[in-house]
Design a protein around this motif. Sequence first.
Motif, PDB file in Angstrom:
ATOM      1  N   ARG A  20       0.845  -1.203   0.000  1.00  0.00           N
ATOM      2  CA  ARG A  20       0.000   0.000   0.000  1.00  0.00           C
ATOM      3  C   ARG A  20       0.871   1.240   0.000  1.00  0.00           C
ATOM      4  O   ARG A  20       1.871   1.310   0.725  1.00  0.00           O
ATOM      5  CB  ARG A  20      -0.900   0.029   1.242  1.00  0.00           C
ATOM      6  CG  ARG A  20      -2.022  -0.998   1.235  1.00  0.00           C
ATOM      7  CD  ARG A  20      -2.889  -0.843   2.459  1.00  0.00           C
ATOM      8  NE  ARG A  20      -3.978  -1.796   2.500  1.00  0.00           N
ATOM      9  CZ  ARG A  20      -4.869  -1.874   3.484  1.00  0.00           C
ATOM     10  NH1 ARG A  20      -4.768  -1.050   4.528  1.00  0.00           N
ATOM     11  NH2 ARG A  20      -5.839  -2.775   3.435  1.00  0.00           N
ATOM     12  N   LEU A  21       0.473   2.215  -0.803  1.00  0.00           N
ATOM     13  CA  LEU A  21       1.116   3.530  -0.812  1.00  0.00           C
ATOM     14  C   LEU A  21       0.166   4.525  -0.168  1.00  0.00           C
ATOM     15  O   LEU A  21      -1.033   4.553  -0.479  1.00  0.00           O
ATOM     16  CB  LEU A  21       1.435   3.964  -2.246  1.00  0.00           C
ATOM     17  CG  LEU A  21       2.301   3.015  -3.079  1.00  0.00           C
ATOM     18  CD1 LEU A  21       2.555   3.627  -4.451  1.00  0.00           C
ATOM     19  CD2 LEU A  21       3.619   2.700  -2.382  1.00  0.00           C
ATOM     20  N   HIS A  22       0.711   5.362   0.717  1.00  0.00           N
ATOM     21  CA  HIS A  22      -0.100   6.346   1.444  1.00  0.00           C
ATOM     22  C   HIS A  22       0.367   7.753   1.083  1.00  0.00           C
ATOM     23  O   HIS A  22       1.561   8.053   1.079  1.00  0.00           O
ATOM     24  CB  HIS A  22       0.054   6.153   2.956  1.00  0.00           C
ATOM     25  CG  HIS A  22      -0.306   4.782   3.440  1.00  0.00           C
ATOM     26  ND1 HIS A  22      -1.485   4.504   4.110  1.00  0.00           N
ATOM     27  CD2 HIS A  22       0.361   3.591   3.361  1.00  0.00           C
ATOM     28  CE1 HIS A  22      -1.524   3.227   4.425  1.00  0.00           C
ATOM     29  NE2 HIS A  22      -0.406   2.653   3.988  1.00  0.00           N
ATOM     30  N   SER A  23      -0.588   8.606   0.769  1.00  0.00           N
ATOM     31  CA  SER A  23      -0.305  10.024   0.526  1.00  0.00           C
ATOM     32  C   SER A  23      -1.425  10.825   1.169  1.00  0.00           C
ATOM     33  O   SER A  23      -2.535  10.916   0.621  1.00  0.00           O
ATOM     34  CB  SER A  23      -0.237  10.321  -0.975  1.00  0.00           C
ATOM     35  OG  SER A  23       0.014  11.689  -1.213  1.00  0.00           O
ATOM     36  N   GLY A  24      -1.140  11.386   2.359  1.00  0.00           N
ATOM     37  CA  GLY A  24      -2.215  12.032   3.109  1.00  0.00           C
ATOM     38  C   GLY A  24      -3.263  11.002   3.486  1.00  0.00           C
ATOM     39  O   GLY A  24      -2.947   9.936   4.038  1.00  0.00           O
ATOM     40  N   ARG A  25      -4.518  11.282   3.141  1.00  0.00           N
ATOM     41  CA  ARG A  25      -5.595  10.336   3.427  1.00  0.00           C
ATOM     42  C   ARG A  25      -5.825   9.359   2.280  1.00  0.00           C
ATOM     43  O   ARG A  25      -6.681   8.474   2.371  1.00  0.00           O
ATOM     44  CB  ARG A  25      -6.886  11.093   3.728  1.00  0.00           C
ATOM     45  CG  ARG A  25      -6.819  11.943   4.989  1.00  0.00           C
ATOM     46  CD  ARG A  25      -8.162  12.596   5.266  1.00  0.00           C
ATOM     47  NE  ARG A  25      -8.144  13.386   6.498  1.00  0.00           N
ATOM     48  CZ  ARG A  25      -9.188  14.062   6.966  1.00  0.00           C
ATOM     49  NH1 ARG A  25     -10.330  14.058   6.274  1.00  0.00           N
ATOM     50  NH2 ARG A  25      -9.090  14.747   8.093  1.00  0.00           N
ATOM     51  N   ASN A  26      -5.104   9.536   1.204  1.00  0.00           N
ATOM     52  CA  ASN A  26      -5.294   8.673   0.042  1.00  0.00           C
ATOM     53  C   ASN A  26      -4.408   7.434   0.146  1.00  0.00           C
ATOM     54  O   ASN A  26      -3.228   7.520   0.501  1.00  0.00           O
ATOM     55  CB  ASN A  26      -4.962   9.432  -1.248  1.00  0.00           C
ATOM     56  CG  ASN A  26      -5.878  10.623  -1.458  1.00  0.00           C
ATOM     57  OD1 ASN A  26      -7.084  10.521  -1.246  1.00  0.00           O
ATOM     58  ND2 ASN A  26      -5.313  11.738  -1.881  1.00  0.00           N
ATOM     59  N   VAL A  27      -4.997   6.300  -0.202  1.00  0.00           N
ATOM     60  CA  VAL A  27      -4.286   5.026  -0.151  1.00  0.00           C
ATOM     61  C   VAL A  27      -4.608   4.238  -1.417  1.00  0.00           C
ATOM     62  O   VAL A  27      -5.745   4.203  -1.877  1.00  0.00           O
ATOM     63  CB  VAL A  27      -4.703   4.191   1.081  1.00  0.00           C
ATOM     64  CG1 VAL A  27      -3.940   2.864   1.107  1.00  0.00           C
ATOM     65  CG2 VAL A  27      -4.472   4.971   2.361  1.00  0.00           C
ATOM     66  N   THR A  28      -3.587   3.615  -2.003  1.00  0.00           N
ATOM     67  CA  THR A  28      -3.799   2.716  -3.133  1.00  0.00           C
ATOM     68  C   THR A  28      -3.007   1.447  -2.893  1.00  0.00           C
ATOM     69  O   THR A  28      -1.920   1.482  -2.299  1.00  0.00           O
ATOM     70  CB  THR A  28      -3.390   3.391  -4.462  1.00  0.00           C
ATOM     71  OG1 THR A  28      -3.698   2.522  -5.545  1.00  0.00           O
ATOM     72  CG2 THR A  28      -1.906   3.744  -4.495  1.00  0.00           C
ATOM     73  N   GLU A  29      -3.565   0.314  -3.314  1.00  0.00           N
ATOM     74  CA  GLU A  29      -2.965  -0.980  -2.990  1.00  0.00           C
ATOM     75  C   GLU A  29      -2.667  -1.786  -4.253  1.00  0.00           C
ATOM     76  O   GLU A  29      -3.449  -1.782  -5.204  1.00  0.00           O
ATOM     77  CB  GLU A  29      -3.894  -1.790  -2.093  1.00  0.00           C
ATOM     78  CG  GLU A  29      -3.317  -3.149  -1.677  1.00  0.00           C
ATOM     79  CD  GLU A  29      -4.248  -3.944  -0.786  1.00  0.00           C
ATOM     80  OE1 GLU A  29      -3.986  -4.006   0.426  1.00  0.00           O
ATOM     81  OE2 GLU A  29      -5.236  -4.506  -1.310  1.00  0.00           O
ATOM     82  N   ALA A  30      -1.541  -2.463  -4.238  1.00  0.00           N
ATOM     83  CA  ALA A  30      -1.194  -3.433  -5.277  1.00  0.00           C
ATOM     84  C   ALA A  30      -1.174  -4.824  -4.651  1.00  0.00           C
ATOM     85  O   ALA A  30      -0.551  -5.023  -3.607  1.00  0.00           O
ATOM     86  CB  ALA A  30       0.166  -3.112  -5.883  1.00  0.00           C
ATOM     87  N   ARG A  31      -1.849  -5.752  -5.311  1.00  0.00           N
ATOM     88  CA  ARG A  31      -1.883  -7.141  -4.834  1.00  0.00           C
ATOM     89  C   ARG A  31      -1.111  -7.987  -5.838  1.00  0.00           C
ATOM     90  O   ARG A  31      -1.543  -8.183  -6.968  1.00  0.00           O
ATOM     91  CB  ARG A  31      -3.324  -7.630  -4.713  1.00  0.00           C
ATOM     92  CG  ARG A  31      -4.167  -6.758  -3.801  1.00  0.00           C
ATOM     93  CD  ARG A  31      -5.616  -7.197  -3.801  1.00  0.00           C
ATOM     94  NE  ARG A  31      -5.774  -8.545  -3.289  1.00  0.00           N
ATOM     95  CZ  ARG A  31      -6.961  -9.138  -3.149  1.00  0.00           C
ATOM     96  NH1 ARG A  31      -8.080  -8.495  -3.474  1.00  0.00           N
ATOM     97  NH2 ARG A  31      -7.023 -10.373  -2.685  1.00  0.00           N
ATOM     98  N   ILE A  32       0.024  -8.494  -5.410  1.00  0.00           N
ATOM     99  CA  ILE A  32       0.847  -9.334  -6.279  1.00  0.00           C
ATOM    100  C   ILE A  32       0.530 -10.776  -5.904  1.00  0.00           C
ATOM    101  O   ILE A  32       1.257 -11.429  -5.141  1.00  0.00           O
ATOM    102  CB  ILE A  32       2.343  -8.995  -6.104  1.00  0.00           C
ATOM    103  CG1 ILE A  32       2.554  -7.481  -6.238  1.00  0.00           C
ATOM    104  CG2 ILE A  32       3.192  -9.737  -7.130  1.00  0.00           C
ATOM    105  CD1 ILE A  32       3.941  -7.006  -5.874  1.00  0.00           C
ATOM    106  N   ASP A  33      -0.576 -11.255  -6.428  1.00  0.00           N
ATOM    107  CA  ASP A  33      -1.104 -12.547  -5.980  1.00  0.00           C
ATOM    108  C   ASP A  33      -1.432 -13.477  -7.139  1.00  0.00           C
ATOM    109  O   ASP A  33      -2.233 -14.402  -6.999  1.00  0.00           O
ATOM    110  CB  ASP A  33      -2.352 -12.331  -5.107  1.00  0.00           C
ATOM    111  CG  ASP A  33      -3.452 -11.568  -5.832  1.00  0.00           C
ATOM    112  OD1 ASP A  33      -3.233 -11.138  -6.988  1.00  0.00           O
ATOM    113  OD2 ASP A  33      -4.540 -11.398  -5.254  1.00  0.00           O
TER     114      ASP A  33
END
Length: 456
Positions: free
Chosen positions: A357-370
């Motif tokens: 997960r990358l966090h920037s302020g209140r924004n979060v985006t996730e990468a799932r390497i699955d």
Amino acid sequence: MLACTRLALLGLVLLCQGIEENSGGDSCDNFTDLNLSHCFLGTSLYVRLLLYTRVNPACGRELHHQRFPSEPLFNLSRPTAFVIHGYRPTGAPPVWIDHLVRLLAEQRDVNVIVVDWNRGAANLNYLTAVAYTREAAHNLTGFIRSMQEEGASLDSMHLIGVSLGAHLAGFVGANLKGKIGRITGLDPAGPLFTSATPDERLDPSDAMFVDVLHTDMDSFGLRGAHGHIDFYANGGADQPGCPKTIFAGKSYFVCDHQRSMFLYLCALNGTCSLTAYPCASYADFLDGRCLQCEAFKPASCPQLGYDVIQWRESLLKLGQTKAFFSTTASHPYTKLNYRVDMVTWNQYLRWGVVYIRLHSGRNVTEARIDHKLLRFEQFTSTRLLAQFDEDLPHVHKISLRINTGNVIGPRYKIRLLRIRLTPLERPQRPLMCRFDIFMEENTEVAFRPLSCDSRL
């Protein structure tokens, strides 16, 4: 066989829905507007050519095959783009025609000619439409030869064929001995073409440069590689956001196939930046094995869209190239890719999948390497591809979890000597690193990224 069955089912779905079209009533020459009664009874081939330019981007002018030099808006010294639609099982004008014409006119000062062969393509019997492609190609070839006699250059012509229209464009190119400047095939039709020889379908010899986009290879689209560069969105088959069951109705049949046009429109519009990575397979791409493009000029990975022509020289030298990219489920489709390099030093061999997960302020985006289980062992370097749905320019925190699926017994420690994240499509951004991280399997750890020149 599966694709032909789905075509038959699609015809029944549309018939039950009773899709009808509105007729135009202005002074412009509009795309032929038919309805289901025409398709049910069958139509004979009749080809119309509708001219659009920057002067008349929303109002077509029909060109007569022999008297076209008298049309004042048709300037043969300009490049010409031909837009060729595919099979029309309801007779409806393609919903994307106006949008594509406008965007092409915005790219450069060109003649945009819509090849309207709706009378012929509009047949519930798909085999009839396929048979008409050769005749329509012969008709268009004659028109282009007449243009050439009036001073137009073949290498300044660009044919954009959609589905069945991609093969029609290929037939035109073959008729002209491959001297057409460029052909773009948007998910070339698969049914009845899966076993075709190169002279029976679109292939690289049909033009000086052929670029192809695949989005539905397991149904209405054609498998394989058929251009100088073939783009495969999400592997070229099932597209994110498209329904997976027949209960979704018409969308189940056409969503994957239509995605090729929506991706192309988005790329033309400049709202999508769809970078593709040359690779042997989609699996190798997801494994992070194909993330460098130094062999290309310009020294960057090719991008889907009108400007892929700038990689032409490199692609012609390399031969047929397959290039892969992933998208989100909806506009603007773009994923942000990071190369992730990790060096592990854990005592025990562990297998698992990675969540970042990358966090920037209140924004979060996730990468799932699955997409598969990854191997983590003592002093092993691992390269991963992390794909994020959102672009967060200022990352202040990174969260990492390695999920091994271990729910009983002790939780083992995993030690990372180093983790480095490299933004692939944003080379101006700094690399993000962290050194000597201790974590438990199945437990998330968060840390602040450091400069890759720093040490704790």
